[in-house]
Design an enzyme around this catalytic site. Sequence first.
Site, mmCIF file in Angstrom:
data_model
loop_
_atom_site.group_PDB
_atom_site.id
_atom_site.type_symbol
_atom_site.label_atom_id
_atom_site.label_comp_id
_atom_site.label_asym_id
_atom_site.label_seq_id
_atom_site.Cartn_x
_atom_site.Cartn_y
_atom_site.Cartn_z
ATOM 1 N N ASP A 157 -5.316 0.514 1.003
ATOM 2 C CA ASP A 157 -4.889 -0.896 1.177
ATOM 3 C C ASP A 157 -5.543 -1.345 2.603
ATOM 4 O O ASP A 157 -4.831 -0.900 3.684
ATOM 5 C CB ASP A 157 -3.364 -0.964 1.085
ATOM 6 C CG ASP A 157 -3.126 -2.403 1.286
ATOM 7 O OD1 ASP A 157 -3.608 -3.350 0.794
ATOM 8 O OD2 ASP A 157 -1.823 -2.577 1.905
ATOM 9 N N GLU A 188 -8.313 -1.804 -2.863
ATOM 10 C CA GLU A 188 -7.837 -3.214 -2.912
ATOM 11 C C GLU A 188 -9.053 -4.108 -2.965
ATOM 12 O O GLU A 188 -9.695 -3.947 -1.725
ATOM 13 C CB GLU A 188 -6.613 -3.382 -2.449
ATOM 14 C CG GLU A 188 -6.172 -4.927 -2.959
ATOM 15 C CD GLU A 188 -4.616 -5.255 -2.330
ATOM 16 O OE1 GLU A 188 -4.436 -6.496 -2.604
ATOM 17 O OE2 GLU A 188 -3.945 -4.378 -1.832
ATOM 18 N N ASP A 224 2.698 -0.473 3.517
ATOM 19 C CA ASP A 224 1.382 -0.392 3.479
ATOM 20 C C ASP A 224 0.693 0.956 2.760
ATOM 21 O O ASP A 224 -0.384 0.863 1.902
ATOM 22 C CB ASP A 224 0.453 -0.621 4.911
ATOM 23 C CG ASP A 224 0.722 -1.917 5.370
ATOM 24 O OD1 ASP A 224 0.139 -2.895 4.823
ATOM 25 O OD2 ASP A 224 1.327 -2.129 6.425
#
Length: 173
Positions: free
Chosen positions: A8, A67, A139
Amino acid sequence: MPIILGVDPGSRITGYGVIQCQGRQQIYLGSGCIRTQSDDLPSRLKVIFDGISEIIRQYQPDEFAIERVFLAKNADSALKLGQARGAAIVAATNAQLPVAEYSATQIKNAVVGTGRAQKSQVQHMVQQILKLPAAPQADAADALGVALCHFHTYQSLIAMGGKASVRTYGRYR
């Protein structure tokens, strides 16, 4: 039994999560955050690159999933996020890992069952799916969600009788 590294990306905090696939099971191997301290963007990008490179050396993943950039209202933030993604992707390609990208909606849908899920819902479901004693930090949970999304995509391809390879958006190899 592939090992998947999910990322991420962020210019200040980059989450990572590592899972191993054993049949239809997902086994938690590790997760955490790479935190950058400097206000200097090039220095932050180096910390991200070095951090992802070290995680790759430590866990020896077979697959890398990240992502995709979302459209932000602030163009400067979107550019910095794109550069952070680039630093992570270069670390993966240096290690000869195939790179797969997923949107936030795809990730939330794979983990929670709806693309409109809140961060707390993602954290809760990651904890449940991976049988963790506590919810991971936000996160890291998002990064584990990326890895789980990649796992589900991988499993779906196998179930459909296809090759166990995921369509990547630019193979980055």
